[in-house]
Design an enzyme around this catalytic site. Structure first.
Site, PDB file in Angstrom:
ATOM      1  N   MET A   1       4.254  -7.612  34.955  1.00 29.57           N
ATOM      2  CA  MET A   1       4.060  -8.016  33.595  1.00 29.57           C
ATOM      3  C   MET A   1       3.860  -9.176  33.148  1.00 29.57           C
ATOM      4  O   MET A   1       2.869  -9.646  32.252  1.00 29.57           O
ATOM      5  CB  MET A   1       5.304  -7.460  32.703  1.00 29.57           C
ATOM      6  CG  MET A   1       5.108  -7.209  31.241  1.00 29.57           C
ATOM      7  SD  MET A   1       3.554  -6.147  30.656  1.00 29.57           S
ATOM      8  CE  MET A   1       4.483  -4.656  30.480  1.00 29.57           C
TER       9      MET A   1
ATOM     10  N   GLU B   1      29.931  -8.594  37.782  1.00 29.88           N
ATOM     11  CA  GLU B   1      30.377  -8.265  36.323  1.00 29.88           C
ATOM     12  C   GLU B   1      29.162  -7.828  35.549  1.00 29.88           C
ATOM     13  O   GLU B   1      29.324  -7.044  34.500  1.00 29.88           O
ATOM     14  CB  GLU B   1      31.211  -9.210  35.582  1.00 29.88           C
ATOM     15  CG  GLU B   1      32.453  -9.295  36.122  1.00 29.88           C
ATOM     16  CD  GLU B   1      32.765 -10.423  37.416  1.00 29.88           C
ATOM     17  OE1 GLU B   1      31.556 -10.699  37.797  1.00 29.88           O
ATOM     18  OE2 GLU B   1      33.844 -11.030  37.794  1.00 29.88           O
TER      19      GLU B   1
ATOM     20  N   LYS C   1      46.982 -13.322  29.858  1.00 28.74           N
ATOM     21  CA  LYS C   1      47.938 -12.934  30.855  1.00 28.74           C
ATOM     22  C   LYS C   1      49.191 -12.541  30.338  1.00 28.74           C
ATOM     23  O   LYS C   1      50.000 -11.806  30.619  1.00 28.74           O
ATOM     24  CB  LYS C   1      47.856 -13.732  32.075  1.00 28.74           C
ATOM     25  CG  LYS C   1      48.430 -12.924  33.173  1.00 28.74           C
ATOM     26  CD  LYS C   1      47.990 -13.803  34.537  1.00 28.74           C
ATOM     27  CE  LYS C   1      48.472 -12.979  35.677  1.00 28.74           C
ATOM     28  NZ  LYS C   1      48.276 -13.520  37.101  1.00 28.74           N
TER      29      LYS C   1
ATOM     30  N   PHE D   1      42.674 -23.457  34.760  1.00 33.17           N
ATOM     31  CA  PHE D   1      41.748 -22.599  35.719  1.00 33.17           C
ATOM     32  C   PHE D   1      41.321 -21.364  35.025  1.00 33.17           C
ATOM     33  O   PHE D   1      41.810 -20.421  34.743  1.00 33.17           O
ATOM     34  CB  PHE D   1      42.516 -22.547  37.025  1.00 33.17           C
ATOM     35  CG  PHE D   1      41.781 -21.854  38.074  1.00 33.17           C
ATOM     36  CD1 PHE D   1      40.594 -22.446  38.500  1.00 33.17           C
ATOM     37  CD2 PHE D   1      42.181 -20.438  38.579  1.00 33.17           C
ATOM     38  CE1 PHE D   1      39.737 -21.674  39.601  1.00 33.17           C
ATOM     39  CE2 PHE D   1      41.350 -19.944  39.567  1.00 33.17           C
ATOM     40  CZ  PHE D   1      40.207 -20.414  39.969  1.00 33.17           C
ATOM     41  N   GLN D   2      40.009 -21.162  35.243  1.00 32.87           N
ATOM     42  CA  GLN D   2      39.071 -19.890  34.962  1.00 32.87           C
ATOM     43  C   GLN D   2      39.628 -19.785  33.279  1.00 32.87           C
ATOM     44  O   GLN D   2      39.367 -18.532  32.870  1.00 32.87           O
ATOM     45  CB  GLN D   2      39.490 -18.749  35.693  1.00 32.87           C
ATOM     46  CG  GLN D   2      38.982 -19.155  37.250  1.00 32.87           C
ATOM     47  CD  GLN D   2      38.915 -17.768  38.046  1.00 32.87           C
ATOM     48  OE1 GLN D   2      39.866 -16.650  37.795  1.00 32.87           O
ATOM     49  NE2 GLN D   2      38.135 -17.491  39.009  1.00 32.87           N
TER      50      GLN D   2
HETATM   51  C1  LIG Z   1      16.465 -11.286  33.231  1.00 32.12           C
HETATM   52  C2  LIG Z   1      14.680 -11.385  33.082  1.00 32.12           C
HETATM   53  N1  LIG Z   1      14.166 -12.659  33.502  1.00 32.12           N
HETATM   54  C3  LIG Z   1      12.944 -12.461  33.395  1.00 32.12           C
HETATM   55  C4  LIG Z   1      12.338 -11.724  32.385  1.00 32.12           C
HETATM   56  C5  LIG Z   1      10.797 -11.770  32.064  1.00 32.12           C
HETATM   57  N2  LIG Z   1       9.963 -10.526  32.953  1.00 32.12           N
HETATM   58  C6  LIG Z   1       9.587  -9.292  32.002  1.00 32.12           C
HETATM   59  S1  LIG Z   1       8.799  -8.450  33.166  1.00 32.12           S
HETATM   60  C7  LIG Z   1       8.979  -9.511  34.522  1.00 32.12           C
HETATM   61  C8  LIG Z   1       8.429  -8.864  35.759  1.00 32.12           C
HETATM   62  C9  LIG Z   1       9.015  -7.876  36.243  1.00 32.12           C
HETATM   63  O1  LIG Z   1       8.531  -7.652  37.756  1.00 32.12           O
HETATM   64  P1  LIG Z   1       8.931  -6.375  38.173  1.00 32.12           P
HETATM   65  O2  LIG Z   1      10.251  -6.012  38.089  1.00 32.12           O
HETATM   66  O3  LIG Z   1       8.235  -6.212  39.850  1.00 32.12           O
HETATM   67  O4  LIG Z   1       8.150  -5.182  37.549  1.00 32.12           O
HETATM   68  P2  LIG Z   1       6.585  -5.030  37.255  1.00 32.12           P
HETATM   69  O5  LIG Z   1       6.052  -5.752  36.003  1.00 32.12           O
HETATM   70  O6  LIG Z   1       5.816  -5.723  38.604  1.00 32.12           O
HETATM   71  O7  LIG Z   1       6.528  -3.481  37.322  1.00 32.12           O
HETATM   72  C10 LIG Z   1       9.396 -10.626  34.198  1.00 32.12           C
HETATM   73  C11 LIG Z   1       9.809 -12.042  34.907  1.00 32.12           C
HETATM   74  C12 LIG Z   1      12.917 -10.462  31.977  1.00 32.12           C
HETATM   75  N3  LIG Z   1      12.566  -9.343  31.336  1.00 32.12           N
HETATM   76  N4  LIG Z   1      14.187 -10.338  32.290  1.00 32.12           N
END
Ligand SMILES: Cc1ncc(C[n+]2csc(CCOP(=O)(O)OP(=O)(O)O)c2C)c(N)n1
Ligand SMILES: [Mg+2]
Lengths: 186, 584
Positions: free
Chosen positions: B482, B52, B164, B114-115
Site C-alpha cells: 500500500m 501484550e 499490587k 521499578f516498572q
Molecule cells: C503499525 C503500522 N505501521 C505502518 C503502517 C503504514 N502502512 C500501511 S499499509 C503498509 C504496508 C503493508 O504491507 P503488507 O503488510 O505487506 O501489505 P500489502 O500492502 O503489501 O498487501 C504500511 C507500512 C500501518 N498501517 N501500521
C-alpha cells in the site's frame, strides 16, 4: 462550510435566516460542565481540548456539591458554531460528565472573574493608581509604601481595562481566577 | 451477598460474575496475585500470548466475533505500554474491551518505582474511560462499572489500573446487580418525531441509498436483521463501510458493495448521485467521504448514531437521530409500515437501472494471465473454496486488506474483523487467535501481507500452545504494497523503504514453531494448496507469492470526490494534486 442557504420562514431576528446550516465566524462561548469530582477528571477535559485542537480561553474548576462530589467546570472557548457543537458533544460523552450547558446560547448569564493586581510606584503615579482603583471599585488588599495589591471582580473585559490602566502606573504582576458564570433568573 | 476477600480474588470473582470465560494476558511482578488466583480456578481460561499487543488484538478478535467484551490482563510499566496500540485500535473501532493492568503499590506511586508508568495518564486518550483503584473496597464496584461503560452506548476499551497492595488487601465483594453503576447511561431510543421525518423521506425518495457501518454490528444481531428488513421491504440499495461488512448480506441483489476510497464504482456513484442518504451507524470517516465539499451534493442526509458527537462532525445532516440502531430501526419500520409502506417504486426501479449501468463497468475486474498469481485471483479462489464453511476472516492492513474486503463476501455480522479506524499492521494474526478461542470449531483465516504479518509473528507460539488451527493466508508481494502504491501515485515512483528485504522462509519459519508451512507460486497449484491449508488440523502459514506491483483499484485519490474515482493504472497520471497530497 457551505454557501448561504436561505431557509424559508426560519427567522429569529431578520426576515431571512441568512446563517447557513453552520456559519464560519469564530464565536466565543461559555460552557458550564458538571462533572464527578474524581481523580483525573480535569485532565480528561483538558486532554479533550488539546487532543482535538480546541481552544481554552479560560477555565475554572471547583467542587460545588460536596455531598454529591460534583465539580463545576466553567470553560470559555472559541470556534465556529460547528466546532462549538462538537466541543459540547465531545464533553457530553466523557463518562464522568453529568451535564453540559452552553450559557452563551441558553439565555442571559452573568460572568465574573476575580483578579489580584500588584502595582509598584511612588508619588503621582501611586495617587493615580489609587484614584483609578476607586473608579473600578477595586479593593486594596495589601499595601506598602511603594506598592499596592488590588482585588477586582467583574466581567473579564472590565479586568482587562483595569489592567491596561495600571500598566503605565507601575503594574508588576497579575493573577486572575478565570471566569465563573451562571444563568440569570430562576 | 457481600463477602470479604482479597483484591485479587475480587478481580477473578467479578470476571466470573460478568460471564467472562477467556482472558488474554501476560504476567509480571505487579499482577502476580491475580495470576495466583487464576491458577487456582477452572472457570476462566487464560491465554498466554507472546507480547501484550497480541493480547489486546486477540481480545478484539474475541469481542468482534462474539459481541462480548474482550478481557486483557497485563503487568505494570512495559506490560501496560505494550497494550496501548490495541486499546487505541479498539477505541477507533468501538470495540468493547476491559484491560486490567497491575500497578506498583499505592505507597510507591510517583516515586519512579521499578516498572512504574503513569498508566491512567498514558491511556486516558486511548480508552473510553479508565480508573486507578486505590482501595480494595472500591474494586468490585469499579470492575462492574468498567463492564457497564465498555459495553453500553458506543462501546469501547476501558482500563483498570490495580496497585499490587490493593490486590493483596482484603475488601468487600459486591455482586454486579448490587453494584453502583454510576450515572453513565446513554439513551438508546431515538426521537419519534425525527424517525417519522425519516419515514416520510423514505416515501418520497427517488434515488435513495442506505449507507451502513460498524454501528449496526455493534448494536447486535437484531439490528442486522432489521437492516435487512428495511432494505428488502423498500428495495433501497445498500452499501457499507469496511467496518460494517456482513451486516447486510453480500449475496443480496440490493447489495452494491463497499463504499469509500477502495469501494466499488457503483457504491460511490450511488452515494454521489442519491437524493436520500440514510446513514446507519457509520461516521462519515475521511476514507468514506473523499472531498467533503463535493460529498453527495444533492441529497437529504439522515444520520442514525448512538454517539451525539458523531452527528455533524464531518458532514452536516438534515435529520439526526440519536439512538441505538436496533431500537431506531425497529421504531422506523413500525412507523413506516403504519403509514402504509409507501415508496416511489417506479422511480426506484429507474434508479436501479442507473445503478446497474454503473455495476456493468465491473470495476473489480482483473485478468489472471500467465504464471504469476494475482492477489485478487488468490482471494477469489479462497472465497470460492471457503465460502460455504463456517468461516471467520481477520485481516492485517494494506492492499491485501482492501482486496479481501472487495473479493470476499460476508453474509452475516461478526464474521469480518479488520482494523478499520487505526489501520494497525500486526492486528490480524493475534485477532485470529482471539476469534479461534471463541469459535474453536470454525475456520478462521487471517488475510495478511508479509510485512504486517511479521509485526506480531511471535504469536505463532500462542497458536501452537493452545492448538488453535488459525490459517495465515499471506499475500506475499515482497512489498509494503500500500505504501508502494502511494509512492507510485504521489512520489514519482521513488520507492523509499517500501520493499520487504531479508524476508524469512515462511515455510521453515512455520516449521520452526512446529506448525505447517505451505508455499505456492503457480496459479495452477493454488486450489490444491488452499484445500491443503483448510484440511490441515492445526495452524498453517500459507505463503502465497503474488504479483509484486499490482495496485488496488478502484481508488478515490485523497482530496477527490466520489465521482472522480480511478478505475485502473491508465487513469492515475497526476491523479493526486497538491491539496490531496497532504492528506493520508
Ligand atoms: C503499525 C503500522 N505501521 C505502518 C503502517 C503504514 N502502512 C500501511 S499499509 C503498509 C504496508 C503493508 O504491507 P503488507 O503488510 O505487506 O501489505 P500489502 O500492502 O503489501 O498487501 C504500511 C507500512 C500501518 N498501517 N501500521
Ligand atoms: Mg506486502
Amino acid at each position: 462550510m457551505n454557501a448561504l442557504r436561505i431557509k424559508k420562514g426560519a427567522s429569529r431576528k431578520s426576515a431571512y435566516d441568512l446563517r447557513s446550516t453552520y456559519g464560519d465566524e469564530i464565536e466565543t462561548h461559555t460552557l458550564a460542565v458538571l462533572v464527578d469530582n474524581e481523580a483525573g477528571v480535569l485532565a480528561r477535559v483538558i486532554g479533550l481540548f488539546s487532543g482535538r485542537g480546541y481552544n481554552i480561553e479560560s477555565l475554572t474548576v471547583a467542587e460545588t456539591d460536596h455531598a454529591g462530589h460534583l465539580s463545576r467546570i466553567t470553560v470559555v472557548t472559541t470556534g465556529t458554531p460547528q466546532v462549538i457543537e462538537q466541543i459540547k458533544a465531545q464533553l457530553g460523552r466523557l463518562v464522568p460528565v453529568h451535564e453540559v450547558h452552553d450559557l452563551t446560547v441558553e439565555g442571559p448569564s452573568v460572568e465574573r472573574e476575580l483578579a489580584l493586581i500588584k502595582v509598584n510606584g511612588v508619588g503621582e503615579k501611586r495617587v493615580e493608581a489609587m484614584r483609578t482603583s476607586e473608579v473600578f471599585r477595586a479593593n486594596v488588599v495589601d499595601s506598602t509604601l511603594e506598592s499596592f495589591v488590588f482585588e477586582i471582580t467583574g466581567a473579564p473585559e472590565k479586568i482587562d481595562a483595569f489592567v491596561e490602566m495600571m500598566r503605565p502606573l507601575g503594574l508588576v504582576e497579575v493573577a486572575r481566577t478565570g471566569v465563573a458564570a451562571i444563568m440569570r433568573g430562576s | 451477598m457481600t463477602r470479604q476477600m482479597s483484591g485479587a480474588q475480587i478481580v477473578v470473582k467479578a470476571l466470573k460474575d460478568q460471564g467472562v470465560d477467556t482472558v488474554f494476558g501476560y504476567p509480571g511482578g505487579a499482577v502476580l496475585p491475580i495470576y495466583d488466583e487464576i491458577f487456582q480456578q477452572n472457570d476462566i481460561r487464560h491465554v498466554l500470548v507472546r507480547h501484550e499487543q497480541g493480547a489486546t488484538h486477540a481480545a478484539e478478535g474475541y469481542a468482534r466475533s462474539t459481541g462480548k467484551p474482550g478481557v486483557v490482563l497485563v503487568t505494570s510499566g512495559p506490560g501496560a505500554t505494550n497494550a496501548v496500540t490495541g486499546m487505541t485500535d479498539a477505541l477507533m473501532d468501538s470495540i468493547p474491551m476491559i484491560v486490567l493492568t497491575g500497578q506498583v503499590p499505592t505507597f510507591m506511586i510517583g516515586n519512579d518505582a521499578f516498572q512504574e508508568a503513569d498508566t491512567v495518564g498514558i491511556t486516558r486518550p486511548c480508552t473510553k474511560h479508565n480508573w486507578l483503584v486505590r482501595d480494595t473496597n472500591e474494586l468490585a464496584k469499579t470492575m462492574h462499572q468498567a463492564f457497564h461503560v465498555a459495553t453500553s452506548g458506543r462501546p469501547g476499551p476501558v482500563l483498570i489500573d490495580i496497585p499490587k497492595d490493593v490486590q493483596f488487601a482484603n475488601g468487600t465483594y459486591v455482586a454486579p446487580a448490587k453494584a453502583d453503576k454510576g450515572h453513565y447511561n446513554p439513551r438508546v431510543k431515538g426521537d419519534m418525531d425525527k424517525i417519522t421525518e425519516l419515514a416520510a423521506l423514505m416515501e418520497t425518495a427517488k434515488k435513495p441509498v442506505i449507507y451502513s457501518g460498524g454501528g449496526v454490528i455493534n448494536s447486535g444481531p437484531a439490528a442486522s436483521m432489521l437492516l435487512r428488513e428495511l432494505a428488502d421491504a423498500t428495495k433501497f440499495p445498500v452499501t457499507s463501510t469496511l467496518m460494517g461488512l456482513g451486516a447486510y448480506p453480500a449475496s443480496s441483489d440490493k447489495w452494491i458493495g463497499m463504499l469509500g476510497m477502495h469501494g466499488t464504482y457503483e457504491a460511490n456513484m450511488t452515494m454521489h448521485d442519491c437524493d436520500l442518504m440514510i446513514c446507519v451507524g457509520a461516521r462519515f470517516d475521511d476514507r468514506i467521504t473523499g472531498r467533503v465539499d463535493a460529498f453527495s451534493p444533492n441529497s437529504k442526509k439522515v444520520h442514525i448514531d448512538i454517539d451525539p458527537s458523531s452527528i455533524n462532525k464531518v458532514i452536516h445532516v438534515d435529520v439526526p437521530i440519536i439512538g441505538d440502531i436496533g431500537h431506531v430501526l425497529e421504531d422506523l419500520m413500525k412507523v413506516w409500515k403504519s403509514r402504509g409502506r409507501k415508496t416511489e417504486a417506479e422511480a426506484i426501479t429507474k434508479w436501479w437501472g442507473k445503478i446497474n449501468q454503473w455495476r456493468a463497468k465491473d470495476c473489480l475486474g482483473f485478468k489472471q494471465e500467465g504464471k504469476i498469481i494475482k492477489p485478487q485471483y488468490a482471494l477469489q479462489r479462497l472465497e470460492a473454496l471457503t465460502k460455504d464453511h463456517d468461516r471467520y476472516i481477520t485481516t492485517e492492513v494494506g492492499q491485501h486488506q482492501m482486496w479481501a474486503a472487495q473479493f470476499l463476501g460476508f453474509n452475516d455480522p461478526n464474521r469480518w474483523m479488520t482494523s478499520g479506524g487505526l489501520g494497525t499492521m500486526g492486528y490480524g494474526f493475534p485477532a485470529s487467535i482471539g476469534v479461534q478461542m471463541a469459535h474453536p470449531e470454525s475456520l478462521v483465516i487471517n488475510i495478511a501481507g508479509e510485512a504486517s504479518w511479521l509485526m506480531n509473528m511471535q504469536e505463532m507460539g500462542t497458536a501452537m500452545q493452545y492448538r488453535l488451527p488459525v490459517k495465515q493466508f499471506i499475500l506475499n508481494n515482497e512489498r509494503l504494497g500500500m505504501v508502494r502504491q502511494w509512492q507510485e501515485l504521489l512520489h514519482g515512483e521513488r520507492y523509499s523503504s517500501s520493499w520487504s528485504e531479508s524476508l524469512p522462509d515462511f515455510v521453515k519459519l512455520a516449521e520452526a514453531f512446529g506448525a505447517k508451512g505451505i508455499q505456492v507460486s503457480d496459479p495452477d497449484d493454488l486450489d490444491d494448496a488452499i484445500l491443503e491449508m483448510i484440511n490441515h488440523d492445526g495452524p498453517v502459514l500459507f505463503d502465497c507469492l503474488v504479483e509484486k506491483h499490482e495496485n488496488c483499484f478502484p481508488m478515490i485519490p485523497s482530496g477527490k470526490a466520489h465521482n472522480e474515482m480511478l478505475l485502473g493504472n491508465a487513469s492515475t497520471e497526476g491523479a493526486i494534486e497538491a491539496g490531496g497530497a497532504v492528506m493520508v
